[in-house]
Design a protein around this motif. Sequence first.
Motif, PDB file in Angstrom:
ATOM      1  N   VAL A  11       1.142  46.988  30.313  1.00  0.00           N
ATOM      2  CA  VAL A  11       2.420  46.917  31.014  1.00  0.00           C
ATOM      3  C   VAL A  11       2.229  47.355  32.455  1.00  0.00           C
ATOM      4  O   VAL A  11       1.525  48.324  32.733  1.00  0.00           O
ATOM      5  CB  VAL A  11       3.468  47.839  30.332  1.00  0.00           C
ATOM      6  N   GLY A  12       2.837  46.633  33.364  1.00  0.00           N
ATOM      7  CA  GLY A  12       2.792  46.982  34.776  1.00  0.00           C
ATOM      8  C   GLY A  12       1.881  46.060  35.564  1.00  0.00           C
ATOM      9  O   GLY A  12       0.934  45.473  35.022  1.00  0.00           O
ATOM     10  N   LEU A  13       2.169  45.943  36.838  1.00  0.00           N
ATOM     11  CA  LEU A  13       1.453  45.008  37.702  1.00  0.00           C
ATOM     12  C   LEU A  13      -0.046  45.292  37.755  1.00  0.00           C
ATOM     13  O   LEU A  13      -0.861  44.389  37.548  1.00  0.00           O
ATOM     14  CB  LEU A  13       2.051  45.035  39.117  1.00  0.00           C
ATOM     15  N   LYS A  14      -0.427  46.527  38.032  1.00  0.00           N
ATOM     16  CA  LYS A  14      -1.855  46.846  38.172  1.00  0.00           C
ATOM     17  C   LYS A  14      -2.623  46.568  36.889  1.00  0.00           C
ATOM     18  O   LYS A  14      -3.709  45.984  36.916  1.00  0.00           O
ATOM     19  CB  LYS A  14      -2.051  48.309  38.582  1.00  0.00           C
ATOM     20  N   GLN A  15      -2.068  46.976  35.759  1.00  0.00           N
ATOM     21  CA  GLN A  15      -2.745  46.769  34.478  1.00  0.00           C
ATOM     22  C   GLN A  15      -2.867  45.288  34.139  1.00  0.00           C
ATOM     23  O   GLN A  15      -3.893  44.832  33.645  1.00  0.00           O
ATOM     24  CB  GLN A  15      -2.015  47.518  33.362  1.00  0.00           C
ATOM     25  N   VAL A  16      -1.812  44.531  34.417  1.00  0.00           N
ATOM     26  CA  VAL A  16      -1.846  43.095  34.126  1.00  0.00           C
ATOM     27  C   VAL A  16      -2.857  42.387  35.024  1.00  0.00           C
ATOM     28  O   VAL A  16      -3.648  41.567  34.554  1.00  0.00           O
ATOM     29  CB  VAL A  16      -0.437  42.470  34.249  1.00  0.00           C
ATOM     30  N   LEU A  17      -2.872  42.719  36.309  1.00  0.00           N
ATOM     31  CA  LEU A  17      -3.841  42.083  37.208  1.00  0.00           C
ATOM     32  C   LEU A  17      -5.271  42.424  36.799  1.00  0.00           C
ATOM     33  O   LEU A  17      -6.152  41.554  36.810  1.00  0.00           O
ATOM     34  CB  LEU A  17      -3.579  42.486  38.660  1.00  0.00           C
TER      35      LEU A  17
END
Length: 82
Positions: A11-17
């Motif tokens: 979950v979250g932008l950094k983790q997804v990227l």
Amino acid sequence: MDSDSRKPGVVGLKQVLRGLDADRLSAVYLADDAEEHIRSRVIERCRMRNVPVIPAESMSVLGCAAGIDIGAAVAGVVRDAT
């Protein structure tokens, strides 16, 4: 989110990227009300990695589905290790 069996794993932008860059995600949920700079960044990265983007009704719905107490703009489904 629909009633499909895939569950967000990150979950979250950094983790997804990071997950996309490591080729660990099979799909990405993206909240319809996420900020445009986040939406465009995630959509472009998913397009580059050939990972489907699944719309989520809102950040609050996506956060709840991901099992967190706050809204989430983006969440990723981790590929099966099998």
